[in-house]
Enzyme design. Structure first.
Site, PDB file in Angstrom:
ATOM      1  N   ARG A  95      10.214  -1.270  10.415  1.00  0.00           N
ATOM      2  CA  ARG A  95      10.589  -2.721  10.075  1.00  0.00           C
ATOM      3  C   ARG A  95      12.077  -2.857  10.954  1.00  0.00           C
ATOM      4  NH1 ARG A  95       8.655  -2.805   4.229  1.00  0.00           N
ATOM      5  NH2 ARG A  95       9.225  -0.855   4.387  1.00  0.00           N
TER       6      ARG A  95
ATOM      7  N   LYS B 169       7.092   8.039 -11.974  1.00  0.00           N
ATOM      8  CA  LYS B 169       7.319   6.726 -11.387  1.00  0.00           C
ATOM      9  C   LYS B 169       5.907   5.883 -11.814  1.00  0.00           C
ATOM     10  CE  LYS B 169       9.080   5.149  -7.382  1.00  0.00           C
ATOM     11  NZ  LYS B 169       9.171   5.097  -6.124  1.00  0.00           N
TER      12      LYS B 169
ATOM     13  N   SER C  87       6.287  -4.378  -0.414  1.00  0.00           N
ATOM     14  CA  SER C  87       5.473  -4.596  -1.650  1.00  0.00           C
ATOM     15  C   SER C  87       6.447  -4.926  -2.683  1.00  0.00           C
ATOM     16  CB  SER C  87       4.805  -3.259  -1.938  1.00  0.00           C
ATOM     17  OG  SER C  87       4.057  -2.823  -1.162  1.00  0.00           O
TER      18      SER C  87
ATOM     19  N   HIS D  46       1.294  -3.638   5.772  1.00  0.00           N
ATOM     20  CA  HIS D  46       0.380  -2.369   6.015  1.00  0.00           C
ATOM     21  C   HIS D  46      -0.875  -2.634   6.770  1.00  0.00           C
ATOM     22  CE1 HIS D  46       2.175  -1.840   2.037  1.00  0.00           C
ATOM     23  NE2 HIS D  46       2.799  -1.008   2.694  1.00  0.00           N
TER      24      HIS D  46
HETATM   25  P1  ADP Z   1       6.445  -0.775   0.986  1.00  0.00           P
HETATM   26  O1  ADP Z   1       7.762  -0.866   1.645  1.00  0.00           O
HETATM   27  O2  ADP Z   1       5.691  -2.294   0.827  1.00  0.00           O
HETATM   28  O3  ADP Z   1       6.612  -0.179  -0.391  1.00  0.00           O
HETATM   29  P2  ADP Z   1       5.251   1.619   1.438  1.00  0.00           P
HETATM   30  O4  ADP Z   1       6.643   2.211   0.743  1.00  0.00           O
HETATM   31  O5  ADP Z   1       4.161   2.063   0.612  1.00  0.00           O
HETATM   32  O6  ADP Z   1       5.492   0.287   1.583  1.00  0.00           O
HETATM   33  O7  ADP Z   1       5.357   2.174   2.881  1.00  0.00           O
HETATM   34  C1  ADP Z   1       4.100   2.515   3.482  1.00  0.00           C
HETATM   35  C2  ADP Z   1       4.295   2.229   4.925  1.00  0.00           C
HETATM   36  O8  ADP Z   1       3.913   1.164   5.390  1.00  0.00           O
HETATM   37  C3  ADP Z   1       5.575   2.619   5.528  1.00  0.00           C
HETATM   38  O9  ADP Z   1       5.715   3.479   6.884  1.00  0.00           O
HETATM   39  C4  ADP Z   1       6.405   1.400   5.622  1.00  0.00           C
HETATM   40  O10 ADP Z   1       7.143   1.472   6.650  1.00  0.00           O
HETATM   41  C5  ADP Z   1       5.187   0.589   6.333  1.00  0.00           C
HETATM   42  N1  ADP Z   1       5.494  -0.726   5.860  1.00  0.00           N
HETATM   43  C6  ADP Z   1       5.588  -1.258   4.822  1.00  0.00           C
HETATM   44  N2  ADP Z   1       5.605  -2.675   4.765  1.00  0.00           N
HETATM   45  C7  ADP Z   1       5.497  -2.973   6.137  1.00  0.00           C
HETATM   46  C8  ADP Z   1       5.565  -4.126   6.847  1.00  0.00           C
HETATM   47  N3  ADP Z   1       5.801  -5.373   6.314  1.00  0.00           N
HETATM   48  N4  ADP Z   1       5.231  -4.025   8.210  1.00  0.00           N
HETATM   49  C9  ADP Z   1       5.220  -3.004   8.818  1.00  0.00           C
HETATM   50  N5  ADP Z   1       5.113  -1.625   8.006  1.00  0.00           N
HETATM   51  C10 ADP Z   1       5.180  -1.884   6.922  1.00  0.00           C
END
Ligand code: ADP
Length: 158
Positions: free
Chosen positions: A90, A41, A128, A17
């Site tokens: 990703r 959730k 996450s 992130h």
């Molecule tokens: P997670 O997948 O970690 O639970 P979220 O669902 O909160 O994250 O995703 C928020 C944004 O951050 C999404 O656009 C997701 O693609 C991006 N994101 C999450 N992890 C990564 C990563 N390791 N590299 C690049 N972008 C990421």
């Protein structure tokens, strides 16, 4: 003014992130990192904790703000005057997921554009969920989270 929302659960924020935000921030006048929450959730870390960490990671960036919302992301975007949604990509499965949400969002709120930034190769496996699993089992997740935060001491939900 170009306002973007980077929506996510950030439970917790990871280096993936952090990288997307740092690489995307200069595309916009203002970037709102918005924690979406759903009352049905249960999150692992409290909303206050997640906000505090994100604020710490990006302190010193005067065009980044941290907020939280519930409900539809596009409704939140409209309420804050944002016309861009920033997302990270990703893998091809991220792409398929994002494609349908992005196209739906555009139908609901035609002014919105979703902007994608490819993850750095070394961040592709980070999400996450696995970071939470490591913490839950008392492993060391330091390399997956921004260096200024200590997730092992974070305020968790019961
Ligand atoms: P997670 O997948 O970690 O639970 P979220 O669902 O909160 O994250 O995703 C928020 C944004 O951050 C999404 O656009 C997701 O693609 C991006 N994101 C999450 N992890 C990564 C990563 N390791 N590299 C690049 N972008 C990421």
């Amino acid at each position: 003014m170009k306002i973007a929302v980077f929506p996510g659960s950030f439970d917790p924020i990871t280096v993936g992130h952090e990288s997307i935000v740092k690489r995307g921030v200069d595309l916009f006048d203002k970037l709102i990192i918005a924690i979406g929450h759903n009352s049905n959730k249960k999150s692992f870390f409290s909303i206050e904790q997640r906000i505090a960490w994100i604020e710490k990671v990006f302190e010193g960036y005067d065009n980044i703000v941290v907020d939280n919302y519930s409900g539809l992301t596009v409704d939140y975007c409209q309420s804050v005057g944002a016309t861009y949604i920033l997302r990270g990509l990703r893998t091809s499965s991220d792409f398929e997921f994002e494609r349908s949400i992005g196209q739906m969002n555009k139908k609901i709120f035609p002014k919105i554009e979703t902007i994608f930034i490819l993850s750095q190769p070394e961040h592709t496996m980070i999400n996450s969920g696995v970071v939470r699993d490591i913490i839950r089992h008392n492993g060391n997740a330091d390399q997956f989270v921004p260096s200024c935060i200590d997730v092992s001491k974070g305020l968790r939900n019961k």
